[in-house]
Design an enzyme around this catalytic site. Structure first.
Site, PDB file in Angstrom:
ATOM      1  N   ASP A  92      33.790  33.510  33.087  1.00 54.11           N
ATOM      2  CA  ASP A  92      34.123  33.848  34.056  1.00 54.11           C
ATOM      3  C   ASP A  92      34.311  32.300  35.082  1.00 54.11           C
ATOM      4  O   ASP A  92      33.765  31.333  34.296  1.00 54.11           O
ATOM      5  CB  ASP A  92      33.296  34.866  35.050  1.00 54.11           C
ATOM      6  N   ASP A 130      34.429  30.987  38.761  1.00 57.07           N
ATOM      7  CA  ASP A 130      33.697  30.803  40.126  1.00 57.07           C
ATOM      8  C   ASP A 130      32.283  31.002  39.873  1.00 57.07           C
ATOM      9  O   ASP A 130      31.878  32.228  39.688  1.00 57.07           O
ATOM     10  CB  ASP A 130      34.214  31.534  41.051  1.00 57.07           C
TER      11      ASP A 130
END
Length: 240
Positions: A12, A14
């Protein structure tokens, strides 16, 4: 851990590679404080807990829809082409994106040093890597952080929309990342800081799901399916 046991790592973006989760949090807060205040919805003000409970890690419009549902508010769905001032789910989502883009342009972003340490190590041992993010801003963030050239495969919000993939907590986007890398999920590691993303990795049958605790809390990440929780990705290099 021995990285030779795994063929690939799916990250991922952020909150895992870059601290842009903080920028997203501010953008969501600005959006919903403004929206709820103008509607006179003062009984339950928006808080950062709402971000973790209803928004974090999800596709933008899903986050809007779930936050509104928590307040008993229903808006027309609208269309992704809606202008940012439209009082629709899509309009609010587009308005949030304006807040985020402005903050990113003003302040830029630096990757987490520990995440860069791990990326360097994975490059040395030959582990394939990809980014799997719900954000449509992922390419811009990677570019701003100086990480764009490290990832040939990026499954972001736009890719997901174009392919009709269900967002996290469904495993579809992570499975697509593995498919594009040409690897078996059972020999792939998922890195996530969001409960919905950890749940997606767990549901996809990945070999290892590592929760990155940037504020959610280790218990919530473990309950969602994380096999291990760290606070800094460099910890996984120190363990080799």
């Amino acid at each position: 851990m021995d990285w030779h046991d795994y063929d690939a790592a799916l990250f991922d973006l952020d909150g895992v590679l870059t601290p842009t989760a903080e920028v997203h949090m501010r953008a969501w807060r600005d959006l919903f404080v403004d929206f709820l205040t103008k509607r006179g919805e003062t009984g339950r003000p928006y808080t950062d807990a709402d971000y973790f409970d209803f928004v974090d890690g999800k596709p933008r419009y899903d986050g809007v829809r779930d936050l509104l549902a928590s307040r008993g508010i229903t808006l027309a769905e609208g269309d992704p082409s809606d202008p940012a001032d439209a009082e629709t789910v899509c309009g609010l989502g587009n308005r949030k994106n304006d807040f985020f883009a402005a903050a990113l342009a003003a302040g830029g972003v630096e990757p987490y040093p520990g995440s860069v340490v791990l990326l360097d190590h994975l490059e040395q041992v030959g582990t394939k890597v990809a980014v799997v993010s719900s954000s449509r801003n992922a390419p811009a963030v990677l570019e701003a952080a100086g990480l764009a050239d490290r990832f040939e495969v990026v499954v972001d919000g736009q890719v997901s929309a174009d392919a009709g993939l269900a967002g996290k907590p469904a495993p579809d986007t992570y499975l697509e990342g593995a498919r594009r890398l040409g690897v078996d999920p059972e020999h792939t590691v998922v890195f996530e800081d969001a409960v919905s993303g950890v749940a997606a990795g767990h549901a996809g049958g990945f070999g290892l799901v590592i929760g990155v605790d940037r504020g959610v809390g280790p218990d919530k990440l473990t309950d969602a399916g994380a096999d291990q929780v760290v606070t800094d990705l460099a910890e996984l290099v120190d363990e080799r």
